[in-house]
Every structure is written in C-alpha cells, then in structure tokens.
Enzyme design. Structure first.
Site, short mmCIF file in Angstrom:
data_model
loop_
_atom_site.label_atom_id
_atom_site.label_comp_id
_atom_site.label_asym_id
_atom_site.label_seq_id
_atom_site.Cartn_x
_atom_site.Cartn_y
_atom_site.Cartn_z
N GLU A 129 0.81 -1.23 0.00
CA GLU A 129 0.00 0.00 0.00
C GLU A 129 0.84 1.28 0.00
OE1 GLU A 129 -2.84 -0.43 3.21
OE2 GLU A 129 -3.82 -2.13 2.25
N ASN A 174 1.80 -5.21 -3.16
CA ASN A 174 0.41 -5.52 -2.78
C ASN A 174 -0.34 -4.22 -2.46
OD1 ASN A 174 -1.49 -7.74 -1.95
ND2 ASN A 174 -1.38 -6.70 0.03
N HIS A 210 -10.66 -5.89 -1.84
CA HIS A 210 -11.66 -5.66 -0.78
C HIS A 210 -12.80 -4.90 -1.44
CE1 HIS A 210 -9.14 -7.08 2.45
NE2 HIS A 210 -8.16 -6.29 2.07
N GLU A 240 -6.58 -10.55 -1.01
CA GLU A 240 -7.33 -10.27 0.23
C GLU A 240 -8.82 -10.19 -0.06
OE1 GLU A 240 -5.64 -6.97 2.42
OE2 GLU A 240 -3.58 -7.58 1.99
N ASP A 242 -12.54 -10.00 -0.18
CA ASP A 242 -13.78 -10.08 0.60
C ASP A 242 -14.75 -9.06 0.01
OD1 ASP A 242 -12.79 -7.70 1.78
OD2 ASP A 242 -12.40 -8.65 3.71
C1 XIL Z 1 -5.67 -6.04 8.52
C2 XIL Z 1 -5.91 -7.18 9.51
O1 XIL Z 1 -6.80 -8.11 8.95
C3 XIL Z 1 -6.46 -6.62 10.80
O2 XIL Z 1 -6.57 -7.65 11.78
C4 XIL Z 1 -5.54 -5.51 11.33
O3 XIL Z 1 -6.10 -4.92 12.46
C5 XIL Z 1 -5.31 -4.46 10.25
O4 XIL Z 1 -4.82 -5.07 9.08
N1 XIL Z 1 -4.71 -4.44 3.80
C6 XIL Z 1 -3.69 -5.29 4.15
C7 XIL Z 1 -3.83 -6.15 5.35
O5 XIL Z 1 -2.69 -5.39 3.42
O6 XIL Z 1 -2.61 -6.34 6.00
C8 XIL Z 1 -4.85 -5.60 6.32
O7 XIL Z 1 -5.04 -6.54 7.37
C9 XIL Z 1 -6.14 -5.29 5.60
C10 XIL Z 1 -5.93 -4.25 4.53
#
Ligand code: XIL
Length: 321
Positions: A129, A174, A210, A240, A242
């Site tokens: 990020e 990522n 996401h 990731e 969802d």
């Molecule tokens: C999130 C975790 O799932 C949480 O438990 C934590 O509090 C914050 O981070 N992008 C990412 C992940 O790359 O590492 C993040 O994970 C979600 C967003």
C-alpha cells in the site's frame, strides 16, 4: 477445482495465535482442510510490529505458526508484509531518523525476515500500500524520511536477500484500488516499468480486492486490469478478497445473491487470465472478518456466515472455479 482451473491455489488469510481462531475447532477443521484452502497468508503475525518489536530484536513466534500450518497441511504460504505505513513498531514511528539511519532499519528488517523464513514463503509482499488513490506515493514514515527512493531500495534489499538464500522467492507489490483500470492502476503500471528499466526485481502484484456488494468492479474491468500487469511480465494474485455489505440491513436473499454474483465475477476474472496464479480470501468466516473493526456497521463479507454455514457466495466461488 482451483488446480483443475490451472491456478496454484484458493487460499485464506488466518490470524493466529491468540485471536480465537486457534481454539475454534470448527474454524481449524475448515482452515486445515487442503481440499478447501490450498494456501494461507498470516493476517498480522509477519508484520513489522509483530516481528521486530524492538530494534534488531526479532520475534518469529507468531509468524512461525502460519509457516507450520502451511507445512503441516501442504499449503502454499504468502508472506505478508515487510514495509508498510501501518502496524509499525513504536520505536519506528517515534524514532528520530535520518534517511541514512532509517534506510538501515529497512534493510535489516527486510533481509532478516526473508533470510529467516527462506522458501517457506512462496512470495513476500515487500512493499504494501505505497500509493495514494491519485497514484502518487502516500505519506508514510518511509516516504517522509527517505523519499521516493525508499520504494526502490526496499526491492533492492529484498532481491539481495533472495539471492543470498539461493531460493526462488517471489517479490510482490500488494495494494488495493488497483483492481480496475483507473489512475492508481495506471500509476502502478508506470512504476513497474521504472523498476524494470532500472533492473530491480519485481515478480508479481497482489490485488487485495476488498470490494463492496453491488459496487464490485465488473468482470471485464477486473480482467483488463489483470491483463495489464501480466503484459508487463508479472504474476498477479488476488490476495485479500472479501465483499462486504455497506448496509447491514441489506443482508437478505437479494443481497446475498448479489454478493454471490460479485464473488463469481471476481474469481472468474482470475480464472480467465493466465498469469493470475491464485485467489486468497481475507479470512473465510464472518466471525473473524476484519471488516466490522475497520468499517463500523459494515460486514458479512466472507464466504461463511458467523455460524460456519456456507453463503451463496461460497457456492458461487466453486462454480466460478
Ligand atoms: C488487517 C488485519 O486483517 C487486521 O486484523 C488488522 O487490524 C489491520 O490489518 N490491507 C492489508 C492487510 O494489506 O494487512 C490488512 O489486514 C487489511 C488491509
């Protein structure tokens, strides 16, 4: 199904030890079943705060839990992540750094973790990020102190470490907001080309994915974005996935059907692009989803309801594969 579709995995993030998942028998059964998930990513325990709580004092205990799960059950492991603006140790955020001293911190952290876990990791998310939504570098301690060069240096340090191990460990970038063909994606294409012109190793891009029910990028858009990365010679992974309900009261039949369609299209976009290697959901059961904690009032984003019954989305993923 994922293998038959030519993918390396359908996987899940997981968050152990001490988060409840580790003592939840049903959770464990589903996670460990390699016929359901062939890959895992530790959701938190390989991050900076967990692995280097004090300067040059490393803690591999939590991360090793993920390594052991992967090895005990024959799963791939994506290692996540080395350099990010968030979830840092206090000694980093509160430190009084010069570009030189913070670069040394970055190098030590990156190289120690890569060398420690070696090819237990299929890949590392080296920088996570780094880009703002307009495509320029986001503010972070790394960027603010070192400048844009931090990004390239991180991959150079990672590359040196991989070479020292003599193993094949893939180096990924990522991020979110790079799953469509907008500004951020175009900026990332340019950044990748700059890395390539400088001879800096990058093997793949992780598309977090996401998404929101009813506002998920279309199948065509997701395919086009992935094809752009593959055209640059990179692997792509959905890292990731969802798909959350923004309004809790939308979790009715119509809502779940739309969520299922959004999952179907997202997974299909990976199936339809050869260089897309796999799909990882950011945990699979609503009980352990990160969404309500980060986006209050939103949720129901995962493949399983909190009681471990399967949503229409679960079956939609199976159909898409
Ligand atoms: C999130 C975790 O799932 C949480 O438990 C934590 O509090 C914050 O981070 N992008 C990412 C992940 O790359 O590492 C993040 O994970 C979600 C967003």
């Amino acid at each position: 199904l994922a293998h038959a579709a030519g993918k390396l995995w359908l996987g899940s993030a997981t968050d152990q030890p001490g988060t409840g998942e580790d003592t939840d028998t049903l959770y464990q059964e589903i996670l460990n079943d390699t016929h359901i998930f062939g890959q895992i990513t530790p959701a938190n325990y390989m991050k900076f705060f967990a692995t280097e709580p004090e300067q040059n004092v490393f803690n591999f205990t939590g991360g090793q839990v993920a390594v052991d799960i992967a090895q005990d059950h024959g799963k791939y492991l994506r290692c996540h992540n080395l350099i990010w603006l968030s979830q840092l140790s206090e000694w980093v955020t509160d430190g009084n750094w010069t570009a030189e001293t913070l670069t040394a911190v970055m190098k030590n952290h990156i190289q120690t973790l890569i060398i420690h876990w070696g090819d237990a990791c299929y890949s590392w998310d080296v920088v996570n990020e780094a880009l703002a939504s307009n495509g320029s570098f986001a503010s972070s301690i790394w960027y603010d102190v070192i400048g844009p060069e931090y990004f390239f240096l991180a991959y150079q340090f990672a590359q040196e470490a991989v070479e020292a191990t003599g193993k094949d460990i893939k180096l990924f970038y990522n991020d979110y907001g790079i799953e469509d063909t907008g500004n951020k994606t175009q900026a990332l294409y340019a950044l990748i080309q700059e890395m390539q012109s400088r001879g800096i190793q990058i093997d793949g891009v992780g598309l977090e994915s996401h998404f929101e029910v009813g506002a998920t990028p279309s199948l065509e858009t997701q395919i086009a974005a992935k094809q752009g990365y593959v055209a640059l010679g990179l692997e792509v992974a959905m890292t990731e996935l969802d798909i959350r309900f923004v309004e809790a009261n939308a979790t009715n039949c119509t809502g779940f059907a739309m969520q299922a369609q959004n999952y179907y299209d997202s997974v299909s976009s990976c199936i339809q692009v050869d260089g897309c290697i796999g799909i990882t959901v950011w945990d699979f059961d609503d009980t352990y989803s990160w969404i309500p904690g980060t986006f209050p009032g939103q949720g129901a984003a995962d493949l399983y309801n909190a009681d471990f019954t399967r949503k229409p989305a679960y079956y939609a993923v199976g159909e898409a594969l």
